[in-house]
Design a protein around this motif. Structure first.
Motif, short mmCIF file in Angstrom:
data_model
loop_
_atom_site.label_atom_id
_atom_site.label_comp_id
_atom_site.label_asym_id
_atom_site.label_seq_id
_atom_site.Cartn_x
_atom_site.Cartn_y
_atom_site.Cartn_z
N LEU A 1 12.81 8.79 13.25
CA LEU A 1 13.63 8.08 14.24
C LEU A 1 15.12 8.36 14.03
CD1 LEU A 1 11.83 4.62 14.36
CD2 LEU A 1 12.09 6.20 16.27
N LEU A 2 15.54 8.41 12.75
CA LEU A 2 16.95 8.71 12.43
C LEU A 2 17.31 10.12 12.87
CD1 LEU A 2 17.49 7.14 8.89
CD2 LEU A 2 18.79 6.62 10.95
N ALA A 3 16.37 11.06 12.64
CA ALA A 3 16.61 12.46 13.01
C ALA A 3 16.76 12.60 14.53
CB ALA A 3 15.47 13.33 12.51
N ASP A 4 15.92 11.86 15.28
CA ASP A 4 15.97 11.92 16.76
C ASP A 4 17.27 11.32 17.28
OD1 ASP A 4 13.53 13.06 16.71
OD2 ASP A 4 12.38 11.25 17.21
N ALA A 5 17.70 10.23 16.62
CA ALA A 5 18.94 9.55 17.05
C ALA A 5 20.16 10.44 16.83
CB ALA A 5 19.10 8.24 16.31
N LYS B 1 8.19 7.65 9.38
CA LYS B 1 8.52 7.27 10.76
C LYS B 1 10.01 6.95 10.89
CE LYS B 1 4.36 5.15 12.63
NZ LYS B 1 3.71 3.84 12.87
N ALA B 2 10.53 6.19 9.91
CA ALA B 2 11.95 5.80 9.94
C ALA B 2 12.86 7.02 9.87
CB ALA B 2 12.25 4.86 8.77
N LYS B 3 12.48 8.00 9.04
CA LYS B 3 13.29 9.23 8.91
C LYS B 3 13.26 10.02 10.21
CE LYS B 3 13.21 9.99 3.92
NZ LYS B 3 12.63 10.76 2.82
N ASN C 1 0.83 -1.20 0.00
CA ASN C 1 0.00 0.00 0.00
C ASN C 1 0.86 1.26 0.00
OD1 ASN C 1 -1.55 2.26 1.48
ND2 ASN C 1 -3.16 0.83 0.90
N THR C 2 0.67 2.13 -1.00
CA THR C 2 1.51 3.32 -1.17
C THR C 2 1.43 4.25 0.04
OG1 THR C 2 1.06 3.18 -3.54
CG2 THR C 2 2.03 5.22 -2.75
N GLU C 3 0.21 4.46 0.55
CA GLU C 3 0.01 5.37 1.68
C GLU C 3 0.69 4.82 2.95
OE1 GLU C 3 -3.86 7.19 3.86
OE2 GLU C 3 -4.04 6.84 1.70
N GLU C 4 0.49 3.52 3.18
CA GLU C 4 1.08 2.87 4.37
C GLU C 4 2.60 2.90 4.29
OE1 GLU C 4 0.87 1.37 7.97
OE2 GLU C 4 -0.97 1.79 6.83
N ARG C 5 3.14 2.67 3.09
CA ARG C 5 4.60 2.68 2.89
C ARG C 5 5.18 4.06 3.16
NH1 ARG C 5 4.38 0.60 -1.79
NH2 ARG C 5 4.97 2.41 -3.02
N GLY C 6 4.43 5.09 2.72
CA GLY C 6 4.86 6.47 2.95
C GLY C 6 4.94 6.79 4.44
N LYS C 7 3.95 6.31 5.19
CA LYS C 7 3.93 6.54 6.65
C LYS C 7 5.13 5.88 7.32
CE LYS C 7 -1.11 6.81 7.15
NZ LYS C 7 -2.28 6.02 7.58
N GLN C 8 5.43 4.63 6.90
CA GLN C 8 6.56 3.90 7.50
C GLN C 8 7.89 4.61 7.19
OE1 GLN C 8 6.60 1.32 9.47
NE2 GLN C 8 4.46 0.73 9.41
N THR C 9 8.04 5.09 5.96
CA THR C 9 9.27 5.80 5.56
C THR C 9 9.43 7.06 6.39
OG1 THR C 9 8.88 4.98 3.31
CG2 THR C 9 10.55 6.69 3.56
#
Length: 311
Positions: free
Chosen positions: A307-311, A303-305, A293-301
């Motif tokens: 998390l990287l920014a916070d780290a 979130k990952a970005k 699902n394009t929308e779901e994949r966008g949300k996961q991407t």
């Protein structure tokens, strides 16, 4: 004594929208039976169950070992999906993480030596020998982490224009070599399910290299090409041109596409990114995203970005 496997992949039941259409066997029971049957003859192979009943971890002696098993099962009528290969790490008695290394022998033309040296340098390879052969080729010997060789063969053949010769042999385990950059390109992903059209593919072709031609059944989340952009590109390749009552010139009627890149099984396995799977059927190979699902994949991407920014 048979040496332990160095590379593993996950084999799972095909979960794409096209499941059951092209293969004879596609259930988890049949897949499990076939993998455990293989252990009788294939002594270097290891198969392990996972928490999920329809996914198995298969470990082997390198990428080619697993690719041969995939090709054999495909020809027998099995339909399944596999993940990107990954190296198997170990810890020594002091708790230090170790990874497998391979000795790599390369013969290539003098023109492409610079490119090959640069590519192996980026993959944490260390040159141990370099000689000029009488037949005007150069022989290179390297020690490279197995991680660095995953996906290397396809790029090596491209860089040497198909003239390079590559042989590798397992050398042993040694401390981790550090981070290795994976694929530099991103994927062109189908935005919706349907049949690819010449008009839709023309728009996608301007942004990268295509893996499919017109008139091919696609589904949402299927990878249809490769782009040089840093992020994945979602494209509607099923789009048709709106008809009007205005006459158009011949140039507008006839859209010519560059022939698509038809990948072999080895190339498709090497191409996979962390968030991609390869759907294998007796008729086709299809690279797809884990999350269709394009929308779901966008949300996961996103979130990952974050998390990287916070780290």
């Amino acid at each position: 004594q048979v040496e332990d496997p160095t590379v593993r992949m996950t084999f799972g039941v095909n979960t794409s929208p096209f499941t059951g259409k092209e293969g004879k066997w596609s259930t988890s029971r049949k897949l499990r039976e076939r993998l455990y049957d293989e252990l009788r003859n294939n002594v270097a192979l290891r198969v392990a169950d996972t928490e999920s009943a329809d996914t198995f971890i298969v470990s082997g002696r390198g990428e080619l070992h697993l690719a041969i098993l995939i090709e054999t099962m495909r020809r027998e009528g099995y339909e399944f999906q596999v993940s990107r290969p990954e190296a198997i790490f170990k810890t020594d008695e002091n708790g230090e993480m170790l990874e497998p290394y391979e000795e790599l022998d390369i013969e290539t033309s003098p023109d492409s030596v610079g490119t090959v040296v640069e590519m192996l340098g980026n993959r944490r390879g260390k040159m141990t020998d370099m000689q000029n052969n009488p037949d005007n080729t150069v022989h290179l010997r390297y020690t490279v982490p197995t991680r660095g060789l995953l996906g290397f063969r396809y790029q090596f053949l491209t860089a040497t224009r198909g003239t390079g010769i590559l042989n590798s042999l397992f050398k042993g385990y040694a401390p981790l070599a550090g981070p290795i950059t994976s694929r530099a390109t991103s994927s062109i992903v189908s935005w919706e399910s349907g049949v690819s059209s010449t008009y839709g593919l023309k728009n996608a072709e301007e942004r990268g290299v295509l893996f499919i031609g017109a008139g091919v059944d696609v589904y949402e989340g299927m990878v249809v090409g490769e782009t040089q952009r840093p992020d994945d590109l979602t494209v509607n390749i099923c789009k048709k041109k709106h008809l009007t009552n205005m006459r158009s010139s011949n140039k507008d009627i006839e859209i010519r596409l560059t022939p698509p890149l038809n990948m072999s099984l080895d190339q498709a396995i090497e191409y996979l990114a962390e968030d991609e799977l390869l759907e294998v059927t007796p008729i086709n190979f299809r690279i797809r995203k884990r999350i269709l699902n394009t929308e779901e994949r966008g949300k996961q991407t996103k979130k990952a970005k974050e998390l990287l920014a916070d780290a």
